[in-house]
Design a protein around this motif. Structure first.
Motif, PDB file in Angstrom:
ATOM      1  N   ARG A   1    -138.823 -18.707  81.225  1.00  0.00           N
ATOM      2  CA  ARG A   1    -137.836 -19.712  80.852  1.00  0.00           C
ATOM      3  C   ARG A   1    -136.519 -19.003  80.532  1.00  0.00           C
ATOM      4  O   ARG A   1    -136.465 -18.112  79.677  1.00  0.00           O
ATOM      5  CB  ARG A   1    -138.319 -20.486  79.634  1.00  0.00           C
ATOM      6  CG  ARG A   1    -137.550 -21.766  79.348  1.00  0.00           C
ATOM      7  CD  ARG A   1    -137.943 -22.863  80.277  1.00  0.00           C
ATOM      8  NE  ARG A   1    -137.173 -24.084  79.978  1.00  0.00           N
ATOM      9  CZ  ARG A   1    -137.090 -25.110  80.794  1.00  0.00           C
ATOM     10  NH1 ARG A   1    -137.726 -25.084  81.962  1.00  0.00           N
ATOM     11  NH2 ARG A   1    -136.392 -26.164  80.479  1.00  0.00           N
ATOM     12  N   LEU A   2    -135.467 -19.370  81.265  1.00  0.00           N
ATOM     13  CA  LEU A   2    -134.159 -18.738  81.116  1.00  0.00           C
ATOM     14  C   LEU A   2    -133.134 -19.751  80.634  1.00  0.00           C
ATOM     15  O   LEU A   2    -133.335 -20.964  80.733  1.00  0.00           O
ATOM     16  CB  LEU A   2    -133.709 -18.146  82.449  1.00  0.00           C
ATOM     17  CG  LEU A   2    -134.602 -17.057  83.044  1.00  0.00           C
ATOM     18  CD1 LEU A   2    -134.142 -16.701  84.446  1.00  0.00           C
ATOM     19  CD2 LEU A   2    -134.613 -15.816  82.145  1.00  0.00           C
ATOM     20  N   GLY A   3    -132.017 -19.243  80.139  1.00  0.00           N
ATOM     21  CA  GLY A   3    -130.954 -20.102  79.652  1.00  0.00           C
ATOM     22  C   GLY A   3    -129.620 -19.759  80.263  1.00  0.00           C
ATOM     23  O   GLY A   3    -129.480 -18.803  81.023  1.00  0.00           O
TER      24      GLY A   3
ATOM     25  N   THR B   1    -136.736 -23.047  84.274  1.00  0.00           N
ATOM     26  CA  THR B   1    -137.856 -22.143  84.548  1.00  0.00           C
ATOM     27  C   THR B   1    -137.622 -21.410  85.865  1.00  0.00           C
ATOM     28  O   THR B   1    -137.197 -22.004  86.846  1.00  0.00           O
ATOM     29  CB  THR B   1    -139.174 -22.920  84.616  1.00  0.00           C
ATOM     30  OG1 THR B   1    -139.399 -23.561  83.354  1.00  0.00           O
ATOM     31  CG2 THR B   1    -140.355 -21.999  84.923  1.00  0.00           C
TER      32      THR B   1
ATOM     33  N   THR C   1    -137.814 -10.864  77.991  1.00  0.00           N
ATOM     34  CA  THR C   1    -138.137 -12.266  78.203  1.00  0.00           C
ATOM     35  C   THR C   1    -139.597 -12.565  77.918  1.00  0.00           C
ATOM     36  O   THR C   1    -140.109 -13.582  78.346  1.00  0.00           O
ATOM     37  CB  THR C   1    -137.842 -12.647  79.665  1.00  0.00           C
ATOM     38  OG1 THR C   1    -138.654 -11.809  80.501  1.00  0.00           O
ATOM     39  CG2 THR C   1    -136.399 -12.476  80.018  1.00  0.00           C
TER      40      THR C   1
ATOM     41  N   PRO D   1    -126.249 -18.954  84.818  1.00  0.00           N
ATOM     42  CA  PRO D   1    -127.517 -18.474  84.258  1.00  0.00           C
ATOM     43  C   PRO D   1    -127.403 -17.049  83.742  1.00  0.00           C
ATOM     44  O   PRO D   1    -126.565 -16.255  84.192  1.00  0.00           O
ATOM     45  CB  PRO D   1    -128.449 -18.518  85.465  1.00  0.00           C
ATOM     46  CG  PRO D   1    -127.533 -18.213  86.627  1.00  0.00           C
ATOM     47  CD  PRO D   1    -126.231 -18.882  86.288  1.00  0.00           C
TER      48      PRO D   1
ATOM     49  N   THR E   1    -131.351 -24.808  79.941  1.00  0.00           N
ATOM     50  CA  THR E   1    -132.488 -23.916  80.164  1.00  0.00           C
ATOM     51  C   THR E   1    -133.213 -24.377  81.418  1.00  0.00           C
ATOM     52  O   THR E   1    -133.139 -25.548  81.807  1.00  0.00           O
ATOM     53  CB  THR E   1    -133.469 -23.919  78.981  1.00  0.00           C
ATOM     54  OG1 THR E   1    -133.944 -25.248  78.752  1.00  0.00           O
ATOM     55  CG2 THR E   1    -132.812 -23.378  77.717  1.00  0.00           C
TER      56      THR E   1
ATOM     57  N   ARG F   1    -128.995 -15.282  76.926  1.00  0.00           N
ATOM     58  CA  ARG F   1    -129.949 -16.351  77.198  1.00  0.00           C
ATOM     59  C   ARG F   1    -130.952 -16.019  78.286  1.00  0.00           C
ATOM     60  O   ARG F   1    -131.672 -16.879  78.762  1.00  0.00           O
ATOM     61  CB  ARG F   1    -129.188 -17.644  77.506  1.00  0.00           C
ATOM     62  CG  ARG F   1    -128.352 -18.064  76.313  1.00  0.00           C
ATOM     63  CD  ARG F   1    -127.585 -19.339  76.513  1.00  0.00           C
ATOM     64  NE  ARG F   1    -126.819 -19.639  75.310  1.00  0.00           N
ATOM     65  CZ  ARG F   1    -126.044 -20.705  75.143  1.00  0.00           C
ATOM     66  NH1 ARG F   1    -125.944 -21.602  76.116  1.00  0.00           N
ATOM     67  NH2 ARG F   1    -125.389 -20.893  74.027  1.00  0.00           N
TER      68      ARG F   1
ATOM     69  N   GLU G   1    -125.270 -26.183  76.739  1.00  0.00           N
ATOM     70  CA  GLU G   1    -126.399 -25.278  76.896  1.00  0.00           C
ATOM     71  C   GLU G   1    -127.314 -25.822  77.988  1.00  0.00           C
ATOM     72  O   GLU G   1    -127.407 -27.029  78.190  1.00  0.00           O
ATOM     73  CB  GLU G   1    -127.213 -25.191  75.600  1.00  0.00           C
ATOM     74  CG  GLU G   1    -126.481 -24.617  74.413  1.00  0.00           C
ATOM     75  CD  GLU G   1    -127.355 -24.640  73.159  1.00  0.00           C
ATOM     76  OE1 GLU G   1    -128.485 -25.196  73.228  1.00  0.00           O
ATOM     77  OE2 GLU G   1    -126.916 -24.130  72.135  1.00  0.00           O
TER      78      GLU G   1
END
Length: 328
Positions: A73-75, A67, A136, A118, A65, A126, A63
């Motif tokens: 904040r994305l994953g 910015t 988001t 991403p 994450t 995510r 995983e």
């Protein structure tokens, strides 16, 4: 290739597709995108590596994450070699609908590679902040027909601009996560939505040495508005019918116009038939590229099942390996 209320070839032969034109870019196109890129490069992406999810095909998948612009904040997923050094990196975009696993993007085209996969803002799974339900934290809907219209009233607010920035920030995050390989070349891979976003991202970011765009969307918006489809473009067509002023915004997000500014080698896998992303738009992206930098990999179809699909997918994977190996 039946079952649709229209011909998914749109009456174009391969020869006609190769003649599809490219719209002129609007005034201020370069300044707009360079400004967006500079904003994205100023972001402190603060990547964090999470749990190990898989070990397969010679890589470890975690995983991750990071910015992006606007503090969102994305994953996604971070892929690293299970053994040995990192010699190259990939940023891998996804199609509309997002992704809930790395999927067929792993195995990577070349050994000794790392990658970040991403999820752009608003997209499953995510690209959505925990607990927000529909986006988001900025009200971005997750379904493709609504996502593609989010903020479309102006070029400054249109969600696609921020999604492109998400890819630039993903590249920054990957570089930060590879401190032992600061000079590792980067390539971009993207399909459908990821293909169109990639074409918009590539002209401004000199960190990428090559790219592959599979059935890319957002090519030649004036033509797309005349072609029915079952993809996100139909939502834009319907919006245009009641909001014709959107033609002042769409030119800034034309992947074919952006392609004319790309200065690295690009492989385009374009389909002869596609009910979701009309082939003329896909070929417009290819046709916009500089002739000495473009490689065409034709596909019989996209976004649909067809005879020979598995064989063509294998051939495309082999072509991507050969292409990436030549430039990385």
């Amino acid at each position: 290739m039946s079952g649709f209320p229209f011909d998914p070839t749109y009456g174009y032969s391969r020869e006609a597709l190769l003649r599809v034109g490219v719209p002129d870019e609007p005034d201020g196109f370069g300044e707009f995108w360079r400004g967006r890129y500079e904003d994205a490069r100023r972001v402190e992406t603060r990547p964090e590596v999470g749990a190990l999810e898989e070990v397969r095909d010679g890589v470890r998948i975690h995983e991750v994450t990071f910015t992006s612009v606007g503090g969102v904040r994305l994953g996604g997923w971070l892929v690293r070699p299970a053994e040995g050094p990192v010699r190259r990196g990939f940023v891998i975009g996804h199609g509309y609908g997002g992704r809930d696993a790395p999927g067929p993007a792993v195995p990577l085209p070349l050994p000794g590679s790392a990658a970040i996969l991403p999820c752009v803002r608003g997209m499953e799974t995510r690209g959505r902040a925990p607990g927000t339900g529909t986006g988001t934290g900025t009200g971005i809907p997750a379904d493709a027909p609504s996502h593609v219209l989010h903020g479309i009233r102006s070029r400054e607010t249109y969600v696609l601009g921020d999604c492109v920035a998400d890819l630039w920030c993903a590249a920054s995050a990957l570089r930060e996560l590879l401190p032992e390989s600061p000079a590792a070349p980067l390539a971009y891979l993207g399909e459908s939505l990821g293909g169109g976003l990639g074409a918009l991202a590539l002209p401004w970011d000199d960190r990428f040495v090559c790219a592959a765009l599979t059935v890319p969307t957002f090519g030649n918006h004036p033509l797309r508005l005349t072609l029915p489809c079952v993809g996100s473009g139909e939502s834009v067509r319907a919006y245009h019918a009641t909001h014709p002023e959107v033609t002042e915004v769409l030119p800034y997000f034309d992947a074919a116009a952006a392609a004319t500014r790309i200065r690295v080698p690009v492989l385009v896998a374009a389909a002869d038939a596609d009910p979701s992303v009309p082939p003329p738009g896909q070929y417009a992206v290819h046709n916009g590229l500089r002739e000495d930098l473009r490689t065409l990999h034709p596909l019989s179809a996209g976004h649909m099942e067809y005879a020979g699909e598995e064989r063509e997918r294998a051939q495309l994977a082999a072509a991507l390996t050969e292409f990436a190996g030549a430039y990385m």
